[in-house]
Design a protein around this motif. Sequence first.
Motif, PDB file in Angstrom:
ATOM      1  N   ALA A  29       0.830  -1.209   0.000  1.00 48.75           N
ATOM      2  CA  ALA A  29       0.000   0.000   0.000  1.00 48.75           C
ATOM      3  C   ALA A  29       0.864   1.259   0.000  1.00 48.75           C
ATOM      4  O   ALA A  29       0.504   2.264  -0.622  1.00 48.75           O
ATOM      5  CB  ALA A  29      -0.941  -0.003   1.197  1.00 48.75           C
ATOM      6  N   GLU A  30       1.999   1.204   0.677  1.00 48.49           N
ATOM      7  CA  GLU A  30       2.911   2.351   0.696  1.00 48.49           C
ATOM      8  C   GLU A  30       3.526   2.601  -0.670  1.00 48.49           C
ATOM      9  O   GLU A  30       3.877   3.737  -0.994  1.00 48.49           O
ATOM     10  CB  GLU A  30       4.055   2.111   1.690  1.00 48.49           C
ATOM     11  CG  GLU A  30       3.663   2.122   3.132  1.00 48.49           C
ATOM     12  CD  GLU A  30       4.807   1.689   4.046  1.00 48.49           C
ATOM     13  OE1 GLU A  30       5.975   1.641   3.585  1.00 48.49           O
ATOM     14  OE2 GLU A  30       4.528   1.389   5.214  1.00 48.49           O
ATOM     15  N   LYS A  31       3.680   1.558  -1.467  1.00 43.25           N
ATOM     16  CA  LYS A  31       4.426   1.640  -2.721  1.00 43.25           C
ATOM     17  C   LYS A  31       3.581   1.996  -3.945  1.00 43.25           C
ATOM     18  O   LYS A  31       4.118   2.414  -4.950  1.00 43.25           O
ATOM     19  CB  LYS A  31       5.160   0.317  -2.997  1.00 43.25           C
ATOM     20  CG  LYS A  31       6.150  -0.074  -1.929  1.00 43.25           C
ATOM     21  CD  LYS A  31       7.332   0.842  -1.951  1.00 43.25           C
ATOM     22  CE  LYS A  31       8.371   0.449  -0.920  1.00 43.25           C
ATOM     23  NZ  LYS A  31       9.467   1.395  -0.894  1.00 43.25           N
ATOM     24  N   VAL A  32       2.270   1.795  -3.889  1.00 42.32           N
ATOM     25  CA  VAL A  32       1.443   2.038  -5.078  1.00 42.32           C
ATOM     26  C   VAL A  32       0.845   3.437  -5.057  1.00 42.32           C
ATOM     27  O   VAL A  32       0.641   4.025  -3.989  1.00 42.32           O
ATOM     28  CB  VAL A  32       0.327   0.983  -5.235  1.00 42.32           C
ATOM     29  CG1 VAL A  32       0.901  -0.405  -5.371  1.00 42.32           C
ATOM     30  CG2 VAL A  32      -0.662   1.047  -4.106  1.00 42.32           C
ATOM     31  N   GLU A  91       5.427  -1.201 -11.155  1.00 43.05           N
ATOM     32  CA  GLU A  91       5.551  -1.724  -9.805  1.00 43.05           C
ATOM     33  C   GLU A  91       4.225  -2.207  -9.237  1.00 43.05           C
ATOM     34  O   GLU A  91       4.194  -3.173  -8.493  1.00 43.05           O
ATOM     35  CB  GLU A  91       6.196  -0.704  -8.876  1.00 43.05           C
ATOM     36  CG  GLU A  91       5.316   0.411  -8.416  1.00 43.05           C
ATOM     37  CD  GLU A  91       6.009   1.354  -7.452  1.00 43.05           C
ATOM     38  OE1 GLU A  91       5.292   2.015  -6.712  1.00 43.05           O
ATOM     39  OE2 GLU A  91       7.240   1.405  -7.426  1.00 43.05           O
ATOM     40  N   THR A  92       3.113  -1.583  -9.584  1.00 45.78           N
ATOM     41  CA  THR A  92       1.822  -2.011  -9.041  1.00 45.78           C
ATOM     42  C   THR A  92       1.526  -3.443  -9.460  1.00 45.78           C
ATOM     43  O   THR A  92       1.132  -4.266  -8.636  1.00 45.78           O
ATOM     44  CB  THR A  92       0.701  -1.059  -9.496  1.00 45.78           C
ATOM     45  OG1 THR A  92       0.996   0.257  -9.010  1.00 45.78           O
ATOM     46  CG2 THR A  92      -0.647  -1.496  -8.941  1.00 45.78           C
ATOM     47  N   GLU A  93       1.741  -3.743 -10.726  1.00 43.44           N
ATOM     48  CA  GLU A  93       1.495  -5.104 -11.208  1.00 43.44           C
ATOM     49  C   GLU A  93       2.413  -6.103 -10.502  1.00 43.44           C
ATOM     50  O   GLU A  93       1.973  -7.175 -10.073  1.00 43.44           O
ATOM     51  CB  GLU A  93       1.704  -5.177 -12.719  1.00 43.44           C
ATOM     52  CG  GLU A  93       1.392  -6.544 -13.294  1.00 43.44           C
ATOM     53  CD  GLU A  93       1.601  -6.618 -14.800  1.00 43.44           C
ATOM     54  OE1 GLU A  93       1.318  -7.696 -15.356  1.00 43.44           O
ATOM     55  OE2 GLU A  93       2.049  -5.629 -15.409  1.00 43.44           O
ATOM     56  N   LYS A  94       3.681  -5.764 -10.359  1.00 49.24           N
ATOM     57  CA  LYS A  94       4.639  -6.663  -9.706  1.00 49.24           C
ATOM     58  C   LYS A  94       4.283  -6.861  -8.233  1.00 49.24           C
ATOM     59  O   LYS A  94       4.375  -7.974  -7.714  1.00 49.24           O
ATOM     60  CB  LYS A  94       6.068  -6.132  -9.825  1.00 49.24           C
ATOM     61  CG  LYS A  94       6.574  -6.049 -11.242  1.00 49.24           C
ATOM     62  CD  LYS A  94       6.766  -7.410 -11.840  1.00 49.24           C
ATOM     63  CE  LYS A  94       7.377  -7.276 -13.221  1.00 49.24           C
ATOM     64  NZ  LYS A  94       7.256  -8.447 -14.018  1.00 49.24           N
ATOM     65  N   LEU A  95       3.888  -5.785  -7.554  1.00 44.59           N
ATOM     66  CA  LEU A  95       3.504  -5.913  -6.147  1.00 44.59           C
ATOM     67  C   LEU A  95       2.258  -6.781  -6.001  1.00 44.59           C
ATOM     68  O   LEU A  95       2.171  -7.600  -5.084  1.00 44.59           O
ATOM     69  CB  LEU A  95       3.296  -4.539  -5.518  1.00 44.59           C
ATOM     70  CG  LEU A  95       4.562  -3.734  -5.267  1.00 44.59           C
ATOM     71  CD1 LEU A  95       4.234  -2.304  -4.861  1.00 44.59           C
ATOM     72  CD2 LEU A  95       5.435  -4.399  -4.207  1.00 44.59           C
ATOM     73  N   LEU A  96       1.307  -6.603  -6.916  1.00 46.09           N
ATOM     74  CA  LEU A  96       0.109  -7.446  -6.876  1.00 46.09           C
ATOM     75  C   LEU A  96       0.450  -8.907  -7.151  1.00 46.09           C
ATOM     76  O   LEU A  96      -0.173  -9.806  -6.581  1.00 46.09           O
ATOM     77  CB  LEU A  96      -0.947  -6.925  -7.850  1.00 46.09           C
ATOM     78  CG  LEU A  96      -1.639  -5.634  -7.415  1.00 46.09           C
ATOM     79  CD1 LEU A  96      -2.462  -5.052  -8.560  1.00 46.09           C
ATOM     80  CD2 LEU A  96      -2.509  -5.852  -6.181  1.00 46.09           C
ATOM     81  N   ASP A  97       1.441  -9.147  -8.011  1.00 46.67           N
ATOM     82  CA  ASP A  97       1.932 -10.522  -8.225  1.00 46.67           C
ATOM     83  C   ASP A  97       2.431 -11.114  -6.913  1.00 46.67           C
ATOM     84  O   ASP A  97       2.155 -12.275  -6.582  1.00 46.67           O
ATOM     85  CB  ASP A  97       3.097 -10.549  -9.223  1.00 46.67           C
ATOM     86  CG  ASP A  97       2.661 -10.522 -10.667  1.00 46.67           C
ATOM     87  OD1 ASP A  97       1.491 -10.809 -10.951  1.00 46.67           O
ATOM     88  OD2 ASP A  97       3.523 -10.204 -11.521  1.00 46.67           O
TER      89      ASP A  97
END
Length: 151
Positions: A29-32, A91-97
């Motif tokens: 949540a902090e990163k997106v 990054e959002t896609e990678k974090l969701l992965d």
Amino acid sequence: MKYSEKISNKLNDLLILTYDAKRGYSLAAEKVENPAVKSFLEDKANQRFNFGQELKSEILTYGNLPEDSGSIKGDFHRAWMKFISTVSSNETEKLLDEVERGEKKILSAYKDLLENKEWILPNSTRDLLSKQRDAIEKALETSRMYEEVVS
């Protein structure tokens, strides 16, 4: 009634995974930047915090001591999430992965506890675990939907 040592250990393993999931969701949540994804991740972090509280209470009810922190593997997973968010173009896609990967692991732990026929769980524990498992499955579906939208 008191849990058997095996059940107590499995519940504490699940509690540790829950701590890890809460921290992972908070980090993501902090990163997106996408407001809808950020809100989803913050909501899931709060949900996992509540799951942890419920699990601790259930473990204590049956005379065992709950764990009080996450795992080293969880620490490594969060470090990896931080790393990919600094080098990834999406990054959002990678974090969701990574969220999906973590959710699959915790879902497996829930299913292991609920589907093992040799362990007799009290109804309150079975109901709690079933409710939490269902919420995790729903979160996994939502995470996949967000992943498709941002990719």
